[in-house]
Write an enzyme that holds these catalytic residues in place. Sequence first.
Site: not given
Length: 432
Positions: A163, A167-168, A195, A295, A348
């Site tokens: 993640r 996101h970076d 974040n 995910h 999950d």
Amino acid sequence: MVHQKWGLAAKIEGVENHAPSRVQPKSMHIEQSRPHACTALPSPVIPLFHRKQFATLSHTFFSPPSIPHPAQTQEGNPTYIPPIDSCTSPSPTSLSLLTMAFHSHALFSLLTLVFLIPTLTVTHAQLSENYYEQTCPKFHETVHHVVVEKQIATPTTAAAVLRLFFHDCVLEGCDASLLIASNSFNKAERDAEINAAIPGDGFDIITRIKTALELQCPGIVSCSDILAAAARNLINMVGGPHYTLLFGRKDGLVSRADRTEGHYAKASMTVSELINLFASINLSVQDLVALSGAHTIGFSHCSEFANRIFKFSPTSEIDPALNRIYAEGLRKLCANHTTNPGMSAFNDVMTPGKFDNLYFQNLQRGLGLLATDHALGTDPRTKPFVDLYATNQAKFFEDFAQAIQRVSLMNVKTGKQGEVRRRCDAFNDLKT
């Protein structure tokens, strides 16, 4: 025999039991100091989950999260390795076995999956697979060692780093700008609201790798390359595909929280909004679905899906698209989420610590946690890919690997466009 903690998963109608082996939860703590959970220095701690709370949750199939962003730690192990205290090193035997398994899986992936490097631009031409071969020959070995040690100790690390990496890259490019800490003159990306939920274990492992590399080859390896390599290795370590990476990125010179709005997917978005968001960074609908397969590991806070299980509509308390037993379990888990915002559930529910295609099978069974997850499985533009990946894990791995390769080359800085930071959480020169 299925552990009681996972017992409810086995009762869900029409769902096969894919519950992982027994996990012994441990009491978890949050450090008040923000950057990392493990430190040799004494510091006050705040209990997050007590054993009584675990006993209450044992009737469901959920587990609390790791060190919150930077300030949460999970020692419950959703993978195949018994939990080890996150502030101690694993035994030589367990580390040796994991290393052997990691190499075997990586070799198998390389022999069975071939992933093409995206077409190189002029900037990308300055990158190479063997960028550090002469200047820091033990780069890959060091990354591998720290990754294995950290993932054994804190099994939520893989999801945290994946993640963090994504996101970076989608804001400012893959330049480690998300690693920068805020100071008196600037509120950095990592402190933007979106974040704030990134687990601190993601930041911690990058700091560990950087420290080890600075002792070997000071001022050579960028934090952005470390983040890319760590994400790739961790995905592979928890069962996902191995893919080729190019190195030579420089670390960015800008990190501002006020630039984050509109760059990240949110649980409240429609499929059309998701498609448009991904299109804005040159990713296709297929890329969207394949990358959403991430995910298959990690967790989400109750606040991100509470609207599906509490007061969904005037006529229904629960989203009717959710499996009823699953929804009731979520309601019990998240009953106090407004007073305890750290409460979370695995994305999950069946194999939360394994990178596989069960996430897509879950969507077909009403077991998608987030509203956006469920929408991917029903929208005619994305459903064909969900159905494909649910039945063909090899195709999911192939498409995920190609998509994440493209992500890894987004707006890469080279030459004088960036720097090699001495510390990953601070620019070499203080920005005022």
